[in-house]
Design a protein around this motif. Structure first.
Motif, mmCIF file in Angstrom:
data_model
loop_
_atom_site.group_PDB
_atom_site.id
_atom_site.type_symbol
_atom_site.label_atom_id
_atom_site.label_comp_id
_atom_site.label_asym_id
_atom_site.label_seq_id
_atom_site.Cartn_x
_atom_site.Cartn_y
_atom_site.Cartn_z
ATOM 1 N N GLU A 124 -2.500 -0.994 -6.612
ATOM 2 C CA GLU A 124 -3.109 -1.911 -5.648
ATOM 3 C C GLU A 124 -4.525 -2.245 -6.111
ATOM 4 O OE1 GLU A 124 -3.568 -0.252 -1.762
ATOM 5 O OE2 GLU A 124 -3.957 -2.180 -0.806
ATOM 6 N N TRP A 125 -4.850 -3.526 -6.103
ATOM 7 C CA TRP A 125 -6.186 -3.974 -6.489
ATOM 8 C C TRP A 125 -6.723 -4.971 -5.474
ATOM 9 C CZ3 TRP A 125 -2.034 -4.545 -9.992
ATOM 10 C CH2 TRP A 125 -1.983 -3.603 -11.020
ATOM 11 N N GLN A 126 -8.028 -5.133 -5.485
ATOM 12 C CA GLN A 126 -8.678 -6.132 -4.627
ATOM 13 C C GLN A 126 -9.663 -6.925 -5.467
ATOM 14 O OE1 GLN A 126 -10.014 -4.902 -0.706
ATOM 15 N NE2 GLN A 126 -11.856 -6.166 -0.906
ATOM 16 N N SER A 127 -9.602 -8.241 -5.369
ATOM 17 C CA SER A 127 -10.486 -9.098 -6.160
ATOM 18 C C SER A 127 -11.879 -9.129 -5.543
ATOM 19 C CB SER A 127 -9.917 -10.518 -6.219
ATOM 20 O OG SER A 127 -10.086 -11.161 -4.959
ATOM 21 N N GLN A 128 -12.773 -9.786 -6.229
ATOM 22 C CA GLN A 128 -14.094 -10.042 -5.659
ATOM 23 C C GLN A 128 -13.967 -11.032 -4.506
ATOM 24 O OE1 GLN A 128 -16.686 -12.513 -8.098
ATOM 25 N NE2 GLN A 128 -14.928 -13.162 -9.327
ATOM 26 N N ARG A 172 7.002 1.515 -16.992
ATOM 27 C CA ARG A 172 8.154 1.744 -17.863
ATOM 28 C C ARG A 172 9.186 0.640 -17.633
ATOM 29 N NH1 ARG A 172 6.969 7.013 -15.967
ATOM 30 N NH2 ARG A 172 8.504 6.716 -14.285
ATOM 31 N N ASP A 173 10.095 0.487 -18.598
ATOM 32 C CA ASP A 173 11.105 -0.567 -18.494
ATOM 33 C C ASP A 173 11.935 -0.419 -17.222
ATOM 34 O OD1 ASP A 173 10.253 -1.648 -20.845
ATOM 35 O OD2 ASP A 173 11.777 -0.669 -22.084
ATOM 36 N N THR A 174 12.247 0.821 -16.855
ATOM 37 C CA THR A 174 13.039 1.041 -15.641
ATOM 38 C C THR A 174 12.263 0.638 -14.390
ATOM 39 O OG1 THR A 174 12.285 3.344 -15.636
ATOM 40 C CG2 THR A 174 14.419 2.876 -16.666
ATOM 41 N N GLU A 175 10.936 0.783 -14.433
ATOM 42 C CA GLU A 175 10.106 0.406 -13.292
ATOM 43 C C GLU A 175 9.970 -1.114 -13.188
ATOM 44 O OE1 GLU A 175 6.982 4.100 -12.792
ATOM 45 O OE2 GLU A 175 6.626 2.673 -14.407
ATOM 46 N N VAL A 176 9.914 -1.767 -14.343
ATOM 47 C CA VAL A 176 9.803 -3.227 -14.337
ATOM 48 C C VAL A 176 11.011 -3.860 -13.668
ATOM 49 C CG1 VAL A 176 9.742 -5.285 -15.807
ATOM 50 C CG2 VAL A 176 8.314 -3.312 -16.364
ATOM 51 N N GLU A 177 12.189 -3.302 -13.904
ATOM 52 C CA GLU A 177 13.431 -3.869 -13.368
ATOM 53 C C GLU A 177 13.464 -3.880 -11.843
ATOM 54 O OE1 GLU A 177 16.098 -5.385 -14.797
ATOM 55 O OE2 GLU A 177 14.800 -5.438 -16.563
ATOM 56 N N LYS A 178 12.778 -2.961 -11.199
ATOM 57 C CA LYS A 178 12.846 -2.863 -9.738
ATOM 58 C C LYS A 178 11.491 -3.090 -9.053
ATOM 59 C CE LYS A 178 12.469 2.189 -10.012
ATOM 60 N NZ LYS A 178 13.118 3.486 -9.649
ATOM 61 N N SER A 179 10.527 -3.650 -9.790
ATOM 62 C CA SER A 179 9.186 -3.862 -9.235
ATOM 63 C C SER A 179 8.957 -5.323 -8.891
ATOM 64 C CB SER A 179 8.105 -3.402 -10.222
ATOM 65 O OG SER A 179 8.182 -2.013 -10.436
ATOM 66 N N THR A 180 8.130 -5.543 -7.892
ATOM 67 C CA THR A 180 7.766 -6.890 -7.448
ATOM 68 C C THR A 180 6.251 -7.017 -7.420
ATOM 69 O OG1 THR A 180 9.749 -7.085 -6.083
ATOM 70 C CG2 THR A 180 7.925 -8.553 -5.551
ATOM 71 N N LEU A 181 5.763 -8.121 -7.939
ATOM 72 C CA LEU A 181 4.338 -8.427 -7.889
ATOM 73 C C LEU A 181 4.061 -9.200 -6.596
ATOM 74 C CD1 LEU A 181 1.505 -8.623 -9.217
ATOM 75 C CD2 LEU A 181 2.284 -10.746 -10.287
ATOM 76 N N LYS A 182 3.160 -8.683 -5.786
ATOM 77 C CA LYS A 182 2.815 -9.326 -4.520
ATOM 78 C C LYS A 182 1.341 -9.728 -4.563
ATOM 79 C CE LYS A 182 2.309 -8.396 0.440
ATOM 80 N NZ LYS A 182 2.497 -7.383 1.519
ATOM 81 N N LEU A 183 1.081 -11.019 -4.398
ATOM 82 C CA LEU A 183 -0.280 -11.542 -4.339
ATOM 83 C C LEU A 183 -0.557 -11.983 -2.902
ATOM 84 C CD1 LEU A 183 -0.171 -13.760 -7.558
ATOM 85 C CD2 LEU A 183 -1.034 -11.432 -7.359
ATOM 86 N N GLU A 184 -1.539 -11.383 -2.279
ATOM 87 C CA GLU A 184 -1.852 -11.674 -0.879
ATOM 88 C C GLU A 184 -3.267 -12.223 -0.775
ATOM 89 O OE1 GLU A 184 -0.493 -9.212 2.819
ATOM 90 O OE2 GLU A 184 -2.493 -8.507 2.279
ATOM 91 N N ASP A 224 -8.353 11.487 0.274
ATOM 92 C CA ASP A 224 -9.460 11.638 -0.660
ATOM 93 C C ASP A 224 -9.526 10.501 -1.665
ATOM 94 O OD1 ASP A 224 -7.690 14.622 -1.634
ATOM 95 O OD2 ASP A 224 -7.040 12.537 -1.722
ATOM 96 N N SER A 225 -9.157 9.305 -1.246
ATOM 97 C CA SER A 225 -9.252 8.146 -2.139
ATOM 98 C C SER A 225 -10.388 7.239 -1.674
ATOM 99 C CB SER A 225 -7.942 7.359 -2.146
ATOM 100 O OG SER A 225 -7.665 6.825 -0.866
ATOM 101 N N ASP A 226 -11.056 6.621 -2.605
ATOM 102 C CA ASP A 226 -12.162 5.720 -2.307
ATOM 103 C C ASP A 226 -12.028 4.490 -3.208
ATOM 104 O OD1 ASP A 226 -14.475 4.748 -1.167
ATOM 105 O OD2 ASP A 226 -15.797 5.761 -2.605
ATOM 106 N N PRO A 227 -11.801 3.275 -2.658
ATOM 107 C CA PRO A 227 -11.705 2.980 -1.235
ATOM 108 C C PRO A 227 -10.430 3.532 -0.609
ATOM 109 C CG PRO A 227 -11.120 1.055 -2.505
ATOM 110 C CD PRO A 227 -11.599 2.074 -3.498
#
Length: 216
Positions: free
Chosen positions: A4-8, A27-39, A173-176
């Motif tokens: 997860e990322w956040q732009s400026q 990994r190749d197996t992760e690419v097959e079942k992953s979706t890119l979401k831009l919000e 314990d994550s920031d942000p």
């Protein structure tokens, strides 16, 4: 959610240009079942950001070895189910309180092998008046997280029945702050959440437990 990322923040612009770059390894197996979401969100430092829309692209449909430029129309944002939480509600009319019991949560295991903790935050609002939120103790992030904690909130009549309870699970314990998922309960919510609220009203001084989906 793998990454997860956040732009400026771009201020005062109807056609913002961000210019941010984000990199991750899959990994190749992760690419097959992953979706890119831009919000796309309207930023508000005093309140929650308003979501303007989203674009989703299945990574298996892209040629990852090539540089691509996508131009898509924003669609209405939708929530994804990332787990479930078991919550109990109890009505205490004499003391004018509502008890929210956080029992268990089921989530996907953390993506990294590092030991991470999870806490839950309970927010209660009645007719746009927000009460002070309460947090659970940190627990180890696991597929099944056992909280077994109760939280008391003052809810005078008659506004008590117009309240909303928001249960948020986050990495402690994550920031942000990394949000894992949220569940919303209340009289005006979807059918399952409203049914739980109605059962609480009928079962005075008796806890009523029900599972609710965690969404993000």
């Amino acid at each position: 959610m793998v990454h997860e990322w956040q732009s400026q923040v771009v201020k005062n612009c109807g056609r913002p240009a961000f210019g941010d770059k984000f990199v991750c390894s899959l990994r190749d197996t992760e690419v097959e079942k992953s979706t890119l979401k831009l919000e796309v969100q309207c930023f508000d430092k005093y309140s929650r950001n308003a979501v303007l829309g989203e674009v989703r692209v299945a990574l298996r449909d892209l040629k990852a070895s090539q540089s691509l430029v996508l131009c898509e129309e924003l669609q209405k944002s939708t929530k994804d189910v990332v787990g479930e939480v078991l919550v109990s509600l109890k009505c205490l009319p004499i003391s004018q309180r509502r008890e929210v019991g956080l029992l268990k949560a089921k989530t996907a295991p953390p993506c990294s092998t590092a030991n991470k903790n999870v806490h839950a935050r309970i927010d209660v609002s009645c007719r746009r008046h927000k009460q002070k939120p309460q947090k659970s103790r940190p627990r180890a992030h696991a597929p099944l997280i056992v909280f077994n904690e109760t939280f008391l909130f003052h809810m005078p009549e008659p506004s008590a029945w117009d309240c909303t309870v928001l249960v948020s699970t986050c990495e402690a314990d994550s920031d942000p702050r990394h949000l894992i998922g949220q569940a919303t309960l209340g009289n005006t919510r979807a059918s399952d959440a409203a049914d739980h609220w109605h059962l609480m009203r009928k079962s005075v001084q008796q806890p009523v437990a029900k599972r609710h989906p965690l969404l993000i």
